[in-house]
Scaffold this motif. Structure first.
Motif, PDB file in Angstrom:
ATOM      1  N   LYS A  20     166.927 -59.967 170.485  1.00  0.00           N
ATOM      2  CA  LYS A  20     165.740 -60.851 170.003  1.00  0.00           C
ATOM      3  C   LYS A  20     164.676 -60.951 170.987  1.00  0.00           C
ATOM      4  CE  LYS A  20     165.426 -65.666 168.495  1.00  0.00           C
ATOM      5  NZ  LYS A  20     165.941 -66.955 168.206  1.00  0.00           N
ATOM      6  N   GLU A  21     165.445 -61.156 172.658  1.00  0.00           N
ATOM      7  CA  GLU A  21     164.474 -61.308 173.550  1.00  0.00           C
ATOM      8  C   GLU A  21     163.618 -60.079 173.793  1.00  0.00           C
ATOM      9  OE1 GLU A  21     162.382 -63.100 176.314  1.00  0.00           O
ATOM     10  OE2 GLU A  21     164.099 -64.358 175.381  1.00  0.00           O
ATOM     11  N   ASN A  24     161.134 -59.911 171.033  1.00  0.00           N
ATOM     12  CA  ASN A  24     159.935 -61.171 171.490  1.00  0.00           C
ATOM     13  C   ASN A  24     158.988 -60.341 172.584  1.00  0.00           C
ATOM     14  OD1 ASN A  24     158.943 -63.684 171.270  1.00  0.00           O
ATOM     15  ND2 ASN A  24     159.822 -63.966 173.379  1.00  0.00           N
ATOM     16  N   ASN A  25     159.533 -59.682 173.572  1.00  0.00           N
ATOM     17  CA  ASN A  25     158.820 -59.213 174.829  1.00  0.00           C
ATOM     18  C   ASN A  25     157.735 -58.103 174.319  1.00  0.00           C
ATOM     19  OD1 ASN A  25     160.097 -60.833 176.485  1.00  0.00           O
ATOM     20  ND2 ASN A  25     161.447 -59.451 177.424  1.00  0.00           N
ATOM     21  N   ALA A  27     156.507 -58.036 171.248  1.00  0.00           N
ATOM     22  CA  ALA A  27     155.515 -58.644 170.288  1.00  0.00           C
ATOM     23  C   ALA A  27     154.475 -59.327 171.102  1.00  0.00           C
ATOM     24  CB  ALA A  27     156.158 -59.379 169.488  1.00  0.00           C
ATOM     25  N   ARG A  28     154.875 -59.940 172.215  1.00  0.00           N
ATOM     26  CA  ARG A  28     154.016 -60.677 173.247  1.00  0.00           C
ATOM     27  C   ARG A  28     153.291 -59.937 174.238  1.00  0.00           C
ATOM     28  NH1 ARG A  28     157.129 -65.285 175.711  1.00  0.00           N
ATOM     29  NH2 ARG A  28     155.323 -65.966 176.241  1.00  0.00           N
ATOM     30  N   GLY A  67     162.806 -63.954 180.442  1.00  0.00           N
ATOM     31  CA  GLY A  67     163.426 -62.736 179.591  1.00  0.00           C
ATOM     32  C   GLY A  67     164.432 -61.936 179.943  1.00  0.00           C
TER      33      GLY A  67
END
Length: 100
Positions: A20-21, A24-25, A27-28, A67
């Motif tokens: 998940k992390e 997320n990284n 995507a961001r 993260g």
């Protein structure tokens, strides 16, 4: 005996949170148009590889955020390791290996 899962609840939870992390990284921060998530089992070890085709970064010059530190900490708690490969313009690969 049939009730025992191959992977412990703790291992599954930590790998889920690491994945998940990593996503997320991507995507961001990455600007990627493609990402891959691979799980493999080798000699009683679970291996996770998350990669993208994003902008990458200079791992030596970059101040790693919480993260990446959290991913490494989770891998260590599981008795495993986390490795980051990144360079500008080359995308990023995170590999986590832990025994089960």
């Amino acid at each position: 005996a049939g009730d025992d899962p191959l992977l412990s609840t703790e291992l599954r939870r930590h790998f889920l949170l690491i994945t998940k992390e990593a996503v997320n990284n991507i995507a961001r921060h990455s600007g990627a148009t493609q990402a891959r998530i691979n799980f493999e089992v080798h000699a009683r070890c679970l291996k996770l590889r998350v990669s993208d085709n994003g902008r990458g970064f200079d791992g030596a010059a970059c101040q790693h955020g919480n993260g990446l530190a959290n991913m490494r900490r989770r891998a260590t708690w599981l008795g495993g390791s986390a490795e980051l490969q990144a360079s500008p313009g080359e995308g990023t690969v995170i590999t986590v290996v832990a025994p089960f």
